[in-house]
Design an enzyme around this catalytic site. Structure first.
Site, mmCIF file in Angstrom:
data_model
loop_
_atom_site.group_PDB
_atom_site.id
_atom_site.type_symbol
_atom_site.label_atom_id
_atom_site.label_comp_id
_atom_site.label_asym_id
_atom_site.label_seq_id
_atom_site.Cartn_x
_atom_site.Cartn_y
_atom_site.Cartn_z
ATOM 1 N N GLU B 94 16.220 5.894 73.681
ATOM 2 C CA GLU B 94 17.190 6.677 74.057
ATOM 3 C C GLU B 94 18.054 6.834 73.539
ATOM 4 O OE1 GLU B 94 13.913 5.356 76.166
ATOM 5 O OE2 GLU B 94 13.562 7.096 77.720
ATOM 6 N N SER B 95 18.466 7.260 72.866
ATOM 7 C CA SER B 95 20.161 6.916 71.831
ATOM 8 C C SER B 95 19.752 5.878 71.223
ATOM 9 C CB SER B 95 20.909 7.083 72.878
ATOM 10 O OG SER B 95 20.459 8.433 73.766
ATOM 11 N N CYS B 109 20.762 7.675 76.823
ATOM 12 C CA CYS B 109 20.465 8.628 77.801
ATOM 13 C C CYS B 109 19.574 8.489 78.841
ATOM 14 C CB CYS B 109 20.457 10.182 76.880
ATOM 15 S SG CYS B 109 18.884 10.054 75.658
ATOM 16 N N SER B 273 17.531 12.008 67.166
ATOM 17 C CA SER B 273 18.385 11.019 67.087
ATOM 18 C C SER B 273 19.210 11.166 66.147
ATOM 19 C CB SER B 273 18.048 9.944 68.173
ATOM 20 O OG SER B 273 18.561 10.183 69.217
ATOM 21 N N HIS B 287 23.271 13.818 69.346
ATOM 22 C CA HIS B 287 21.313 13.145 70.158
ATOM 23 C C HIS B 287 21.427 14.248 70.604
ATOM 24 C CE1 HIS B 287 20.853 8.432 69.415
ATOM 25 N NE2 HIS B 287 22.374 9.028 69.981
#
Lengths: 377, 377
Positions: B94-95, B109, B273, B287
């Site tokens: 996530e990111s 995120c 990403s 992202h």
């Protein structure tokens, strides 16, 4: 015209209780009972459409009895009145009200409920004034010292925004300053509304983004002060000054702005309110909660100036606060606009350091917010 | 080094579920299940004291296994790594994460929990790096689209501030933009802290108001976009582009900033990403949550520029968003400082109108916030 001087009825009650209690009763409950919220809720309503050829439409056509009823909704009352050709100024039991042709200002401290006035106010506008639109609403205040003592509608800014959005679904809510410290909240409409019956509003048939009154210069300077010098605050007790005029003179309030006609009230046993009117239709208003534990002074004026440095300095020198919160709110037509847009607010005397500085654009208005704090000695 | 491409594990799970469900199941519960929160939580930690003669103290001395454990606290994992001589850049499930000598950036995120990393991170700093102080912490994010889906610590900014204040009692919390609409939250320390054992901090023996790293130029540009053009977003599905490199090229991301070495990931079945590194130690990161119902793109860089007009325009032209939120955060030494202080952000193409513009001074940094929205067509 002075009606009576029974300001802060709730406050007075608490003060009287305090007198009969021992000094060492300092539980939380007692602290709450000895408290008065000086922080004012400031409601400004602009109606229209504005037409300088039509002198008949006028908020001052609302009858006095209707205003008295309106104040009941806000939980306060009118205690003194002065008028110029351009504005009616009212000292209230809790702060002040100013009514001019198309602008209504209600500023109330304590546990008053000004948002509850709005439906009745809109009904009165519809019934008495000839105006058909709400052009602007600005609702603003500093964070309360004790929010839990407020009426449910005002217990948090979230609750206030909810109440406002129930009436005006498309408003914008801002917080300048720190969410977890000193701050200043603002709710503003993002478009005008049509006045319907029964104190309600609806969408305009022909939506306009800029209200006509915005072509007139408009500006507001507020200086909100806390942690004030006890020796200065002592002047606003009846034990120190016999009359409001004496407090006004000894404190130097009469020297803050030249040419102001002053309507001042010194409350029993303490507290002070002042409305001042200038010939050009501008106003100034000062409200003082002098008790050391929760001292609070607000200074507000709509006098147009390209630089407020001198007046801010005079106000600060007069009251000697520990903290100073300054807001300048000016539309594009105002000579104060550049001051609101410039990010270098005049530094106060070297005793103060700037803690916060913010700017916010609000639908044709520029707003600057600054918080100053005395250096620790 | 690419480890695996299992981004958005929670998301993927939901996507898979979606595939087996009928299209007409649109209850609130279903909507929630089909949702991914693109909005990132951005945590930036500066440690010190900074001394350019001491090259031994370095956050990059923290071992990789310890970083993997740290990511577990945040509920994400490292899936790709690139390094330059000045910064280690990690693509996460996530990111992203960026680690340089004295600055740690974690941007995550979804329903990740970056604030839960902080105690372990401080312990690792104490154990591995030679630094003895936390100079600065900046925690920021846009308002969530669905806050109720977040972990308790992150469910509201109030909750986040409480968690941060439990660790750092003297931080300042701001909200730029509208409390009742699009906004951007920021928490920042108002003084440095000493690193104690066990991931805790305490007051410095000799308190300093300005941290030494502030003498180095520092700036961050963020462009956060929502309601994006579906045709552009389609590129970030594996059904449209076979590889991340293809998505990078066809979308024009490779043309946004010259001279950037790109580490890009295209997720299954969708999502993108990218970390980019420049020779001067600067980074850029993009992202993308491409689903039409909750499309979201963030662009962030610390490239110093005296005017970000061109780069903002290129980013907006590339992704064609309905709404654009811009923040520029720059300290006094940065060449971007004047841009952050000037209140006329470059107007975007005529399709956009400026909804909000704010400025905030944050302990040596200047911050400008603007929200643009496409005119209704």
């Amino acid at each position: 015209m002075k009606d009576k001087q029974s300001r802060h009825s709730w406050h007075k009650l608490r003060r009287k209780q305090r007198g009969s209690q021992q000094e060492d009763l300092t539980s939380m409950k007692e602290v709450a009972e000895h408290f008065f919220e000086g922080v004012e809720k400031l409601l400004e309503v602009w109606v229209g459409p504005y037409d300088h050829r039509n002198q008949k439409s006028d908020l001052r056509n609302i009858p006095r009895e209707a205003l008295d009823e309106l104040m009941e909704d806000a939980k306060c009352e009118i205690i003194s009145t002065r008028s110029s050709s351009l504005v009616d100024a009212y000292v209230l039991s809790e702060s002040s009200m100013f009514i001019s042709r198309c602008r209504f200002i209600l500023k109330t401290c304590g546990t008053t409920t000004p948002l509850k006035c709005i439906p009745r106010l809109l009904g009165l506008v519809k019934q008495h004034t000839g105006f058909t639109q709400v052009e602007d609403i600005f609702y603003s205040r500093k964070n309360f010292r004790q929010p839990s003592l407020q009426d449910e509608t005002h217990r948090s800014f979230t609750a206030e925004v909810e109440a406002l959005e129930n009436m005006f679904p498309t408003g914008q809510a801002y917080c300048l300053g720190r969410l977890n410290g000193d701050c200043w909240y603002l709710f503003a409409l993002d478009r005008p509304y049509a006045l319907l019956g029964g104190g309600r509003v609806g969408p305009l048939a022909t939506p306009a983004l800029a209200a006509p009154h915005r072509h007139q210069p408009d500006q507001t300077l507020e200086v909100v002060m806390t942690d004030l010098e006890p020796e200065v605050m002592a002047l606003f007790h009846q034990s120190q000054c016999a009359t409001a005029a004496e407090a006004t003179k000894r404190s130097g309030i009469d020297q803050l702005l030249p040419g102001v006609r002053i309507d001042d009230v010194l409350f029993d046993p303490c507290g002070y309110s002042m409305n001042g009117l200038l010939d050009n239709g501008c106003y100034v208003t000062i409200h003082i909660t002098p008790e050391t534990e929760f001292s609070y002074v607000s200074f507000e004026t709509n006098i147009p100036q390209s630089c407020y440095k001198d007046v801010i300095s005079r106000v600060v020198d007069c009251f000697k606060p520990g903290k100073v919160l300054v807001t300048v709110f000016a539309n594009k037509s105002s000579e104060a606009n550049e001051f609101a847009r410039q990010l270098k607010l005049p530094t106060l005397r070297s005793e103060y350091r700037q803690r916060d500085l913010q700017y916010c654009s609000v639908r044709g208005y520029d707003l600057v917010y600054a918080l100053f704090e005395e250096w620790p000695s």
